[in-house]
Design a protein around this motif. Structure first.
Motif, PDB file in Angstrom:
ATOM      1  N   GLY A 132      -5.786  -5.441   3.882  1.00 58.35           N
ATOM      2  CA  GLY A 132      -4.880  -6.459   3.343  1.00 58.35           C
ATOM      3  C   GLY A 132      -3.510  -6.006   2.883  1.00 58.35           C
ATOM      4  N   ALA A 133      -3.202  -4.700   2.968  1.00 64.02           N
ATOM      5  CA  ALA A 133      -1.849  -4.262   2.583  1.00 64.02           C
ATOM      6  C   ALA A 133      -0.828  -4.791   3.597  1.00 64.02           C
ATOM      7  N   GLN A 134       0.297  -5.293   3.116  1.00 63.69           N
ATOM      8  CA  GLN A 134       1.280  -5.949   3.994  1.00 63.69           C
ATOM      9  C   GLN A 134       2.548  -5.124   4.221  1.00 63.69           C
ATOM     10  N   VAL A 135       2.756  -4.151   3.363  1.00 65.17           N
ATOM     11  CA  VAL A 135       3.898  -3.237   3.456  1.00 65.17           C
ATOM     12  C   VAL A 135       3.362  -1.885   3.021  1.00 65.17           C
ATOM     13  N   LEU A 136       3.947  -0.796   3.554  1.00 64.14           N
ATOM     14  CA  LEU A 136       3.519   0.538   3.146  1.00 64.14           C
ATOM     15  C   LEU A 136       4.716   1.338   2.656  1.00 64.14           C
ATOM     16  N   GLN A 137       4.535   2.083   1.584  1.00 66.60           N
ATOM     17  CA  GLN A 137       5.586   3.007   1.169  1.00 66.60           C
ATOM     18  C   GLN A 137       5.066   4.435   1.197  1.00 66.60           C
ATOM     19  N   LEU A 138       5.898   5.325   1.749  1.00 66.47           N
ATOM     20  CA  LEU A 138       5.588   6.755   1.802  1.00 66.47           C
ATOM     21  C   LEU A 138       6.470   7.482   0.784  1.00 66.47           C
ATOM     22  N   PHE A 139       5.838   8.076  -0.224  1.00 69.62           N
ATOM     23  CA  PHE A 139       6.590   8.756  -1.288  1.00 69.62           C
ATOM     24  C   PHE A 139       6.809  10.225  -0.925  1.00 69.62           C
ATOM     25  N   GLY A 186       0.857  -1.184   0.000  1.00 68.92           N
ATOM     26  CA  GLY A 186       0.000   0.000   0.000  1.00 68.92           C
ATOM     27  C   GLY A 186       0.893   1.234   0.000  1.00 68.92           C
ATOM     28  N   PHE A 187       0.345   2.404  -0.270  1.00 64.08           N
ATOM     29  CA  PHE A 187       1.198   3.595  -0.270  1.00 64.08           C
ATOM     30  C   PHE A 187       0.390   4.867  -0.064  1.00 64.08           C
ATOM     31  N   GLU A 192      -0.140  18.888   9.658  1.00 68.64           N
ATOM     32  CA  GLU A 192      -0.800  18.041  10.675  1.00 68.64           C
ATOM     33  C   GLU A 192      -2.032  17.342  10.117  1.00 68.64           C
ATOM     34  N   LEU A 193      -2.813  18.094   9.337  1.00 70.64           N
ATOM     35  CA  LEU A 193      -3.991  17.490   8.695  1.00 70.64           C
ATOM     36  C   LEU A 193      -3.548  16.317   7.830  1.00 70.64           C
ATOM     37  N   LEU A 194      -2.456  16.519   7.094  1.00 71.17           N
ATOM     38  CA  LEU A 194      -1.980  15.458   6.193  1.00 71.17           C
ATOM     39  C   LEU A 194      -1.383  14.282   6.964  1.00 71.17           C
ATOM     40  N   VAL A 195      -0.702  14.552   8.068  1.00 66.72           N
ATOM     41  CA  VAL A 195      -0.174  13.454   8.894  1.00 66.72           C
ATOM     42  C   VAL A 195      -1.328  12.568   9.365  1.00 66.72           C
ATOM     43  N   ASP A 196      -2.372  13.199   9.898  1.00 68.22           N
ATOM     44  CA  ASP A 196      -3.494  12.420  10.431  1.00 68.22           C
ATOM     45  C   ASP A 196      -4.243  11.675   9.322  1.00 68.22           C
ATOM     46  N   ALA A 197      -4.533  12.388   8.226  1.00 66.83           N
ATOM     47  CA  ALA A 197      -5.279  11.764   7.134  1.00 66.83           C
ATOM     48  C   ALA A 197      -4.471  10.614   6.525  1.00 66.83           C
ATOM     49  N   THR A 198      -3.170  10.833   6.366  1.00 66.12           N
ATOM     50  CA  THR A 198      -2.330   9.822   5.720  1.00 66.12           C
ATOM     51  C   THR A 198      -2.200   8.572   6.595  1.00 66.12           C
ATOM     52  N   ALA A 199      -2.023   8.780   7.893  1.00 67.12           N
ATOM     53  CA  ALA A 199      -1.924   7.625   8.792  1.00 67.12           C
ATOM     54  C   ALA A 199      -3.241   6.843   8.796  1.00 67.12           C
ATOM     55  N   ASP A 200      -4.374   7.550   8.862  1.00 68.24           N
ATOM     56  CA  ASP A 200      -5.687   6.878   8.812  1.00 68.24           C
ATOM     57  C   ASP A 200      -5.836   6.082   7.519  1.00 68.24           C
ATOM     58  N   TYR A 201      -5.471   6.728   6.432  1.00 63.37           N
ATOM     59  CA  TYR A 201      -5.604   6.108   5.103  1.00 63.37           C
ATOM     60  C   TYR A 201      -4.735   4.843   5.017  1.00 63.37           C
ATOM     61  N   LEU A 202      -3.498   4.944   5.476  1.00 65.07           N
ATOM     62  CA  LEU A 202      -2.587   3.786   5.400  1.00 65.07           C
ATOM     63  C   LEU A 202      -3.067   2.652   6.301  1.00 65.07           C
ATOM     64  N   LEU A 203      -3.527   2.996   7.488  1.00 74.13           N
ATOM     65  CA  LEU A 203      -3.987   1.940   8.402  1.00 74.13           C
ATOM     66  C   LEU A 203      -5.231   1.239   7.857  1.00 74.13           C
ATOM     67  N   GLU A 204      -6.068   1.988   7.143  1.00 68.98           N
ATOM     68  CA  GLU A 204      -7.244   1.357   6.529  1.00 68.98           C
ATOM     69  C   GLU A 204      -6.805   0.441   5.375  1.00 68.98           C
ATOM     70  N   GLN A 205      -5.751   0.817   4.667  1.00 66.40           N
ATOM     71  CA  GLN A 205      -5.199  -0.088   3.644  1.00 66.40           C
ATOM     72  C   GLN A 205      -4.723  -1.381   4.299  1.00 66.40           C
ATOM     73  N   VAL A 206      -4.082  -1.239   5.462  1.00 66.20           N
ATOM     74  CA  VAL A 206      -3.599  -2.427   6.186  1.00 66.20           C
ATOM     75  C   VAL A 206      -4.774  -3.316   6.611  1.00 66.20           C
ATOM     76  N   LYS A 207      -5.829  -2.687   7.147  1.00 68.11           N
ATOM     77  CA  LYS A 207      -7.004  -3.470   7.560  1.00 68.11           C
ATOM     78  C   LYS A 207      -7.583  -4.269   6.409  1.00 68.11           C
TER      79      LYS A 207
END
Ligand code: CP3
Length: 343
Positions: free
Chosen positions: A195-202, A138-139, A178-193
């Motif tokens: 089925g994403a197994q690795v995350l990349q931050l570009f 996921g990314f 800060e808005l982007l930190v929170d939104a991005t973390a939420d978004y990535l964690l939902e990808q994990v929920k």
């Protein structure tokens, strides 16, 4: 564990390194160009799970990469926050640029997961459909890089506007980050929920900043997201990609806590082997121009990277995304060299 890419991220040295390529799905593939015609609008294409799943799988069928990267774009986050985002043929992304606090206060992450539900569905389907030995990646874009598009309205400019906002009103600008930190973390964690197994931050535009600004707008947001992911999903490795930051790659690795670091093509592989690879798994860093050129220069470039980095935890990749004019045969050539390595 039977997934080589995950093993490498846990710190294992594999005799045949796992590989995937940034932008492995895309216009260099005729089968991508064909299916892409079905949506006029690129964001609609990203939000159509059947199409996004299919184009994620296309490169795997040809080349058998160890990683399948979710097909989407970093700019779905500003879109989901309520900013107007468009992709214009031949020009790339164009956003209705933020102009200080008033336009910032109109954005909200209330509708984030609803808006991005099709992306989560794509992740869920991919988790079922990819081969057992393939890792689902996921990314998201890192905050500064996404902010560049949000404030400038596009990429690839001098970035005077965002630099002046970050310099002249840093506490205001921090609200956006800060808005982007929170939104991005939420978004990535939902990808994990899903089925994403690795995350990349570009963080493609990390190279624009130095000194204190580098620490505040690059290190700190990446670190905060890594920490949020670790709190809720401790087993999911995060790969960082602070492009074009030269020797600041070392500080990035030490300070953010990433488990993998993706190197751009400017980074010396011998330096990376002696420093970064002692601290985490390294990924990279074939020049995407060499991939276009092909021939002996390409073979030499691939072999040089394999020689320098395959003695430690390593994932073969490019220094930046595959470009549309890349001959697909050259991608196959690289895949063949890697698969034969160490056998
Ligand atoms: O295969 C993959 O790697 C997954 C998909 C992916 C895309 N974009 C698809 C895409 C990923 C991981 C991205 C990341 C992305 N998007 C980044 C960070 C990495 C980098 O390249 O620096 C950035 C900065 C963007 C923003 C973006 N999206 C730009 C600047 C462009 C236009 C450039 C171009 O090639 O047209 C896009 C569009 C885009 N994203 C395309 C694809 C396949 C091409 C659009 C099309 O098919 O019409």
């Amino acid at each position: 564990m039977s997934k080589p890419l995950l093993r490498a991220l846990k710190g294992e040295t594999l005799s045949t390194p796992p590989f995937w390529f940034m932008r492995q799905a895309g216009r260099y593939l005729p089968e991508y160009r064909k299916i892409r015609k079905q949506s006029k609008n690129f964001l609609d294409f990203c939000y159509t799970p059947d199409l996004a799943v299919e184009v994620t799988l296309q490169p795997l069928r040809r080349y058998g990469m160890d990683g399948a990267i979710l097909f989407s774009d970093i700019l779905v986050v500003p879109d989901a926050l309520g900013q107007k985002v468009e992709f214009i043929e031949g020009r790339g992304p164009v956003l209705e640029a933020l102009d200080g606090m008033e336009s910032l206060s109109k954005l909200s992450r209330d509708g984030l997961h609803d808006h991005l539900a099709p992306v989560y569905e794509t992740v869920r389907t991919l988790a079922r459909e990819i081969p057992d030995t393939t890792t689902l990646i996921g990314f998201a874009g890192a905050p500064w890089t996404v902010a560049v598009y949000m404030v400038q309205g596009q990429g690839g400019t001098d970035c005077e506007k965002i630099k002046s906002w970050a310099t002249n009103a840093p506490d205001e600008f921090e609200r956006l980050i800060e808005l982007l930190v929170d939104a991005t973390a939420d978004y990535l964690l939902e990808q994990v929920k899903n089925g994403a197994q690795v995350l990349q931050l570009f963080d493609s535009w990390a190279g624009l900043l130095e000194g204190d600004q580098f620490r505040r707008w690059i290190i700190e947001p990446n670190r905060a997201i890594v920490e949020k992911v670790r709190e809720s999903a401790p087993d999911i490795p995060v790969i960082g990609f602070p492009r074009k930051v030269g020797d600041r790659y070392e500080e990035f690795v030490t300070e953010t806590g990433v488990r993998g670091i993706s190197l751009d093509s400017d980074v010396s592989v011998d330096w990376a082997a002696g420093t970064l690879q002692k601290k985490c798994t390294v990924q990279g860093n074939l020049d995407n121009q060499l991939l276009i050129e092909g021939g002996p220069a390409l073979d030499e470039g691939v072999n040089k990277i394999l020689t320098a980095l395959s003695g430690g935890p390593f994932i073969f990749n490019l220094g930046h995304g595959i470009l549309p004019q890349t001959p697909p045969g050259n991608v196959g050539r690289v895949a063949d060299i890697i698969k034969a390595w160490g056998r």
